[in-house]
Design an enzyme around this catalytic site. Structure first.
Site, PDB file in Angstrom:
ATOM      1  N   THR A   1      -6.415   8.659  26.065  1.00  0.00           N
ATOM      2  CA  THR A   1      -6.688  10.088  26.177  1.00  0.00           C
ATOM      3  C   THR A   1      -7.986  10.416  25.442  1.00  0.00           C
ATOM      4  O   THR A   1      -8.256   9.877  24.364  1.00  0.00           O
ATOM      5  CB  THR A   1      -5.518  10.899  25.581  1.00  0.00           C
ATOM      6  OG1 THR A   1      -4.352  10.652  26.362  1.00  0.00           O
ATOM      7  CG2 THR A   1      -5.820  12.386  25.564  1.00  0.00           C
TER       8      THR A   1
ATOM      9  N   LYS B   1     -17.095   9.461   9.422  1.00  0.00           N
ATOM     10  CA  LYS B   1     -17.580   9.249   8.058  1.00  0.00           C
ATOM     11  C   LYS B   1     -18.760  10.184   7.769  1.00  0.00           C
ATOM     12  O   LYS B   1     -18.567  11.304   7.323  1.00  0.00           O
ATOM     13  CB  LYS B   1     -17.906   7.781   7.847  1.00  0.00           C
ATOM     14  CG  LYS B   1     -16.665   6.891   7.943  1.00  0.00           C
ATOM     15  CD  LYS B   1     -16.959   5.435   7.731  1.00  0.00           C
ATOM     16  CE  LYS B   1     -15.684   4.605   7.612  1.00  0.00           C
ATOM     17  NZ  LYS B   1     -14.828   4.611   8.814  1.00  0.00           N
TER      18      LYS B   1
ATOM     19  N   ARG C   1       0.827  -1.205   0.000  1.00  0.00           N
ATOM     20  CA  ARG C   1       0.000   0.000   0.000  1.00  0.00           C
ATOM     21  C   ARG C   1       0.863   1.256   0.000  1.00  0.00           C
ATOM     22  O   ARG C   1       1.817   1.359   0.753  1.00  0.00           O
ATOM     23  CB  ARG C   1      -0.933   0.002   1.216  1.00  0.00           C
ATOM     24  CG  ARG C   1      -1.855  -1.206   1.221  1.00  0.00           C
ATOM     25  CD  ARG C   1      -2.750  -1.245   2.438  1.00  0.00           C
ATOM     26  NE  ARG C   1      -3.546  -2.457   2.440  1.00  0.00           N
ATOM     27  CZ  ARG C   1      -4.805  -2.533   2.837  1.00  0.00           C
ATOM     28  NH1 ARG C   1      -5.408  -1.462   3.277  1.00  0.00           N
ATOM     29  NH2 ARG C   1      -5.450  -3.664   2.804  1.00  0.00           N
TER      30      ARG C   1
ATOM     31  N   THR D   1      -8.352  -6.118   2.706  1.00  0.00           N
ATOM     32  CA  THR D   1      -9.596  -5.386   2.891  1.00  0.00           C
ATOM     33  C   THR D   1     -10.741  -6.087   2.179  1.00  0.00           C
ATOM     34  O   THR D   1     -11.879  -6.098   2.660  1.00  0.00           O
ATOM     35  CB  THR D   1      -9.449  -3.943   2.366  1.00  0.00           C
ATOM     36  OG1 THR D   1      -8.297  -3.344   2.980  1.00  0.00           O
ATOM     37  CG2 THR D   1     -10.666  -3.105   2.694  1.00  0.00           C
TER      38      THR D   1
ATOM     39  N   THR E   1     -19.463   5.611  14.061  1.00  0.00           N
ATOM     40  CA  THR E   1     -18.263   6.429  13.921  1.00  0.00           C
ATOM     41  C   THR E   1     -18.648   7.888  13.786  1.00  0.00           C
ATOM     42  O   THR E   1     -19.767   8.217  13.371  1.00  0.00           O
ATOM     43  CB  THR E   1     -17.437   6.009  12.689  1.00  0.00           C
ATOM     44  OG1 THR E   1     -16.223   6.759  12.659  1.00  0.00           O
ATOM     45  CG2 THR E   1     -18.190   6.265  11.395  1.00  0.00           C
TER      46      THR E   1
END
Length: 401
Positions: free
Chosen positions: A275, A245, A21, A360, A242
């Site tokens: 954190t 996105k 990649r 993937t 999420t």
């Protein structure tokens, strides 16, 4: 051991398989999405592979909220929430996310990956003698969380409720069970049979764990995802999403009952020792979530553009995989050809479409993954179709007659 020689060999093997990649060095222009700068070539390009599905990372409300919070509260969070306290925008964000999914509570993590890995790992480890049922195509973060939980697991065929039931039947009805699945699958773009899975969960006494990562913000009256669109949110035990996105910023979260969320907050190492999101990030995300809960303009334009692009590509003979969602894969089927196609689109046409290779997607399913947004124009769509047709022809890849 010669460590450098080992690393060189591992990378050489990856390159020989066509799965090495490389990153494309780009800079998005605020307010001009989907336009970006390709630093390597010094040229402007059109992005067709961003997961900022609605362009909310560019929205004036989101940018203004981030700037205001940074100027008021600084850049960092100062530490974990247990040690340094919780910045108030993060508290407000969790309240908004719980409401988004009609749940009692929500908990924000540093990423969607961490939310999945940490929550599934903690649930599977805490529930006594638990067994987890996982869809065959679940995201790597879910797979890793299940693995780390050390709970017994069973994999059911992708979106196959019948196969899931055949496995559930073999498990003690009183044994703790989790059914983990996604709403929209990120590579093929297909949608899970959520209602059928909920029926099975109720029948066989299982918790439902739904990953809505590729759907939140995009579907439903409030942007709560496919479960929101179908009116099924109240039948899902835990919804994971999420903030990177559809909402265009960064972070991940879960939404569920107060006791379930509090259990994860209290026992999950991935949350306890990380954190917190900085206040400026939380404030920007909060602005995005609030906007999309009250505005359908972005969703309507997005769906219209998705349908329009699919029709344009089909008319041009481009071999797209038919999906019910906003994700449009162009099947290539070879890692080297997919990489070359991506390179040619970028270098010859100033179109950036990242190729998707193993791991993937499975080997033989390599593709170019298109994600139209509300901000792409019809002219851009026709330019994309023409460029794709030319590139595929040059590579002697399949084009419909």
């Amino acid at each position: 051991m010669n460590y450098e020689f080992f690393f060189e060999g591992a990378l050489a093997k990856l390159k020989a398989e066509g799965n090495y990649r490389q990153f494309t060095d780009i800079e998005r222009y605020a307010g001009k999405f989907p336009l970006a700068r390709d630093y390597k070539r010094g040229a402007d390009v059109i992005l067709w592979c961003s997961n900022d599905y609605l362009g909310m990372g560019q929205h004036p409300k989101v940018i203004a909220a981030m700037i205001e919070a940074a100027e008021k509260m600084g850049a960092g969070a100062g530490g974990t929430r247990n040690i340094s306290g919780t910045n108030h925008p993060l508290v407000a964000l969790e309240t908004e996310l719980a409401d988004l999914h009609d749940k009692e509570s929500a908990l924000v993590f540093t990423s969607g990956y961490v939310a999945n890995e940490t929550t599934l790992g903690t649930l599977g480890a805490l529930l006594p003698n638990a067994v987890i049922f996982s869809d065959q195509l679940n995201h790597a973060s879910m797979i890793e969380g299940i693995r780390k939980s050390k709970a017994e697991k069973h994999i059911f065929r992708h979106n196959d409720a019948g196969h899931l039931e055949s496995i559930l039947k073999q498990t003690d009805i009183n044994r703790p069970k989790i059914i983990a699945f996604e709403s929209v699958y990120s590579m093929d773009g297909d949608i899970a049979p959520i209602a059928e899975i909920c029926d099975l969960a109720e029948k066989y006494n299982a918790l439902t764990y739904l990953d809505e990562v590729h759907a939140v913000g995009l579907y439903g009256d409030k942007g709560g995802g496919i479960s929101d669109k179908l009116g099924l949110s109240n039948r899902i035990s835990l919804i994971q999403g999420t903030l990177a996105k559809g909402f265009g910023v960064i972070g991940g979260y879960i939404a569920a009952s107060h006791k379930l969320v509090d259990t994860i907050r209290s026992f999950a190492p991935g949350f306890i020792f990380s954190t917190a999101l900085p206040p400026a990030v939380a404030a920007a995300t909060l602005a995005s979530v609030r906007h999309l809960k009250s505005s359908n303009i972005e969703r309507e334009k997005h769906q219209a553009n998705v349908a329009k692009l699919k029709n344009i590509l089909l008319a041009a003979g481009i071999p797209i995989i038919h999906t019910e969602s906003h994700i449009i894969p162009v099947l290539i089927g070879d890692p080297f050809s997919s990489r070359i196609a991506s390179q040619k689109l970028l270098e010859d046409y100033n179109i950036f479409v990242q190729h998707i290779n193993y791991p993937t997607v499975p080997k033989g399913k390599e593709c170019l993954r298109l994600t139209p947004t509300p901000l792409h124009t019809e002219e851009m769509m026709h330019d994309l179709a023409a460029a794709l047709k030319q590139v595929l022809a040059e590579l002697e890849l399949k084009i419909a007659a």
